[in-house]
Design a protein around this motif. Structure first.
Motif, short mmCIF file in Angstrom:
data_model
loop_
_atom_site.label_atom_id
_atom_site.label_comp_id
_atom_site.label_asym_id
_atom_site.label_seq_id
_atom_site.Cartn_x
_atom_site.Cartn_y
_atom_site.Cartn_z
N UNK A 154 0.83 -1.21 0.00
CA UNK A 154 0.00 0.00 0.00
C UNK A 154 0.86 1.25 0.00
N UNK A 155 0.42 2.23 -0.75
CA UNK A 155 1.17 3.49 -0.83
C UNK A 155 1.01 4.28 0.46
N UNK A 156 2.07 4.95 0.87
CA UNK A 156 2.01 5.78 2.07
C UNK A 156 1.14 6.99 1.82
N UNK A 157 0.36 7.40 2.86
CA UNK A 157 -0.49 8.58 2.71
C UNK A 157 0.30 9.86 2.93
N UNK A 158 1.58 9.76 3.34
CA UNK A 158 2.42 10.93 3.53
C UNK A 158 3.03 11.32 2.19
N UNK A 159 2.82 12.56 1.69
CA UNK A 159 3.38 12.93 0.39
C UNK A 159 4.90 12.99 0.45
N UNK A 160 5.54 12.86 -0.72
CA UNK A 160 6.99 12.96 -0.80
C UNK A 160 7.44 14.33 -0.30
N UNK A 205 10.98 18.52 5.30
CA UNK A 205 10.56 19.55 4.33
C UNK A 205 11.05 20.93 4.72
N UNK A 206 11.16 21.19 6.02
CA UNK A 206 11.57 22.51 6.51
C UNK A 206 13.06 22.58 6.82
N UNK A 207 13.81 21.53 6.52
CA UNK A 207 15.25 21.48 6.78
C UNK A 207 15.57 21.80 8.25
N UNK A 208 14.88 21.15 9.16
CA UNK A 208 15.08 21.46 10.58
C UNK A 208 16.49 21.16 11.05
N UNK A 209 17.21 20.26 10.34
CA UNK A 209 18.58 19.96 10.74
C UNK A 209 19.58 20.95 10.15
N UNK A 210 19.10 21.89 9.33
CA UNK A 210 19.96 22.92 8.73
C UNK A 210 19.29 24.28 8.91
N UNK A 211 19.41 24.86 10.09
CA UNK A 211 18.71 26.11 10.40
C UNK A 211 18.98 27.20 9.37
#
Length: 291
Positions: free
Chosen positions: A32-38, A86-92
């Motif tokens: 089944x495909x994940x419901x979370x978008x790429x 998506x928000x690059x939290x590891x690269x402020x």
């Protein structure tokens, strides 16, 4: 005889229906495909929402944007992980400088020279004082309206009871509400799955020690929560529905100035101070500290 008939069927291109069914049944099922978008899709959706919200500022040279506070509602660990990537939290700063700023300028949205972008992953609901669309929220700070907000961190220490950690860091840069309860993701009587941030182990969970975690049995699945107000730079303790006397529970605060305060009404908060001790169910005890 049966072998001869099968050979004749094969020579005329005929097959037995049972063979087809057997082959079809043995075919592997598709996952089944994940419901979370790429991640790129999620990132583009965030940028589109921000640009759409800022349409009134397009080509408005007399009104510039001093800052943006973006909120994203995540109700599962998988959604939080996708939002963080998506928000690059590891690269402020990378999302602001390499993704958002160029697109805003391309849409002729005026930005202050030192404009800021903040993101907040929220687990319960989006703030009321922001523009909302589905799981996204945005608050626009205009030039002249910018109020310096500290977003200072704090921590909760577990003095009595057995939690997943001895100390929990409250970081308002990532979220503004922190749920306190028994078990990480318990199901409430309403059917809702509670997502706790400060987690007391439930009996039977891996690592639970009855001699240390006896106090945990007096902690509700949704006992209390802490919120942060950036305008006042204060943390507030609220009783959650499971921590009210109507449900057989209670919350008592031993304040740093040796006073006792009971939280018996839903929606009534206690402003936390350095050294306050929070007693849950008469047994488990937490301590609030400012960093």
């Amino acid at each position: 005889m049966k072998s001869l008939i099968n050979k004749l069927k094969k020579s005329f291109g005929l097959t037995d229906d049972s063979t087809v069914v057997e082959q079809s049944a043995s075919a592997p099922e598709e996952a089944p495909a994940s419901f979370i978008p790429a991640t790129p899709v999620k990132r583009d959706a965030i940028i589109r929402f921000i640009i759409q919200t800022l349409k009134p500022y397009v080509d408005e040279k007399s009104m510039s944007v001093a800052g943006l506070r973006f909120y994203i509602l995540c109700t599962s660990q998988e959604q939080e992980e996708a939002a963080g990537i998506a928000l690059y939290t590891d690269k402020p700063g990378m999302f602001k400088t390499e993704q958002l700023e160029r697109k805003l300028l391309n849409h002729f949205i005026q930005l202050e020279q030192d404009w800021f972008f903040e993101y907040h992953i929220v687990k319960d609901q989006l703030p009321e004082n922001c523009i909302q669309q589905d799981s996204f929220g945005l608050k626009v700070i205009r030039a002249g309206d910018h109020i310096v907000e500290k977003y200072s961190t704090a921590c909760i220490q577990v003095l009595v009871g057995q939690a997943e950690q001895f100390e929990y860091i409250l970081n308002p840069h990532t979220q503004l509400r922190f749920n306190i309860g028994r078990s990480k993701t318990p199901q409430l009587s309403s059917g809702k799955i509670q997502l706790n941030d400060i987690v007391f182990l439930a009996a039977g969970e891996p690592g639970f020690d009855e001699s240390v975690g006896r106090a945990n049995l007096h902690v509700s699945r949704n006992h209390a929560y802490i919120t942060y107000d950036p305008k006042t730079d204060k943390y507030f303790l609220y009783p959650d529905k499971g921590g009210l006397p109507d449900n057989g529970n209670k919350i008592k605060v031993h304040t740093a100035d040796d006073k006792i305060k009971w939280l018996n009404m839903y929606g009534i908060a206690h402003p936390l101070q350095e050294g306050d001790q929070i007693e849950l169910g008469g047994e488990a005890v937490l301590r609030f500290k400012r960093n």
